[in-house]
Design an enzyme around this catalytic site. Sequence first.
Site, short mmCIF file in Angstrom:
data_model
loop_
_atom_site.label_atom_id
_atom_site.label_comp_id
_atom_site.label_asym_id
_atom_site.label_seq_id
_atom_site.Cartn_x
_atom_site.Cartn_y
_atom_site.Cartn_z
N LYS A 79 58.20 65.31 -65.65
CA LYS A 79 59.05 64.70 -64.62
C LYS A 79 60.38 64.25 -65.21
O LYS A 79 61.45 64.53 -64.65
CB LYS A 79 58.31 63.51 -64.00
CG LYS A 79 59.00 62.88 -62.81
CD LYS A 79 58.21 61.70 -62.25
CE LYS A 79 56.82 62.09 -61.85
NZ LYS A 79 56.14 60.99 -61.10
N LYS A 91 51.60 56.97 -69.48
CA LYS A 91 50.92 56.45 -68.29
C LYS A 91 49.83 55.50 -68.74
O LYS A 91 49.34 55.58 -69.87
CB LYS A 91 50.31 57.59 -67.48
CG LYS A 91 50.08 57.25 -66.01
CD LYS A 91 51.38 57.31 -65.21
CE LYS A 91 51.10 57.08 -63.73
NZ LYS A 91 52.32 57.25 -62.91
N THR A 158 60.97 56.91 -54.51
CA THR A 158 60.10 58.08 -54.62
C THR A 158 60.11 58.87 -53.33
O THR A 158 60.21 60.10 -53.33
CB THR A 158 58.67 57.65 -54.98
OG1 THR A 158 58.67 56.90 -56.20
CG2 THR A 158 57.76 58.86 -55.14
N ASN A 268 50.87 62.99 -57.51
CA ASN A 268 50.93 63.57 -58.85
C ASN A 268 49.79 64.56 -59.04
O ASN A 268 48.73 64.44 -58.43
CB ASN A 268 50.82 62.48 -59.92
CG ASN A 268 52.06 61.62 -60.02
OD1 ASN A 268 53.16 62.13 -60.20
ND2 ASN A 268 51.89 60.31 -59.88
#
Length: 359
Positions: A79, A91, A158, A268
């Site tokens: 990303k 993450k 987003t 995702n």
Amino acid sequence: MTLTAAPADLVFERTDELGTAGHEQVVFCRDAASGLRAIIAIHDTRLGPALGGTRFYPYATESAALTDVLRLSQGMTHKAAAAGVPLGGGKAVIIGDPATVKTPALLAAYGRLVDSLSGRYITAGDVGTSAQDLDVVATATRHVVGSNGGSGDSGFSTAYGVFSALRAAAEHRWGADGLRGRRVGVEGVGKVGAQLVGLLLEEGAEVTVSDASGDALARVLERHPRVTIRHAVLDAPLDVYAPCALGATLTPGSVDAIRASIVCGAANNQLLDSSVAPLLRRRDITWVPDYVANAGGLIQVGGEIWERTADEVRGDIARIADTVRAILRRSDDGDLLPSEVAAEIVAERLAAAGEGSRG
């Protein structure tokens, strides 16, 4: 607080596609006092420090949590690279039901875990965590973005990025009218999907929604009475399917059920694995890689690090549309899958960064 490395048979000797993903560091944490059970995965830091949200979710097993954090952290590398943002991919997941186990003490313990990595990992929000939660995390570490004390919740950013990607894909497929009059199904109307619904309606699209939460559906219907509610949208008669809940909804079986011509959403890791992408092409379905479309939140919190203004950030997010147009043109010209083109862009940018900066 106890920190351990991940067991080798779950990371280094995996037999799935994650076995060759090349994660730099995976840390497990257990804090008995607060009940924290967390995993942080740092995938790649060639472009910069790893940044990614914290997912708080009641995983059925520790193995499921590890698989998710490995996939998500790799996705964050892609990303950032696709968006041209000088950040690496990372993450975190916290194992447990946020409705029952989330406490200030647990969030503070998690902040100490983040802080122990000395800036190699910067955390933000994700499923199950809010800007308010990040305020608590920020009491224990400065390596956090997206709190109320920072740029705030990234849900709209987003959604705006996904909307920009959707509009570009629609114009590529159908011409200048783009999304106007098109039937769009939004799967998942949480803090991102609900914002996307509003943007789509303003654009003149007809919107159908689904969500496992009746409360989420009621909130969207109250705000947007024109939306249609369905139990599921993946197989509905639509022009666009926008997955905005959890990932892996695109499988060999589900691809056959899709009736839409475009798939583009905020979720995702939408593909179960890479074998699904050619199946979408075979059915003449345009899939915009999720890590390209949903980079708006990353761009917002990255802007917080570099002190960019709100207008500058919004302009940066709008340029996701340019990236999508370039990917789809290059896909057509080279007879490549959009996912292959996006992967080439990521590989080029990571290679240009060089191995010398890794770690």
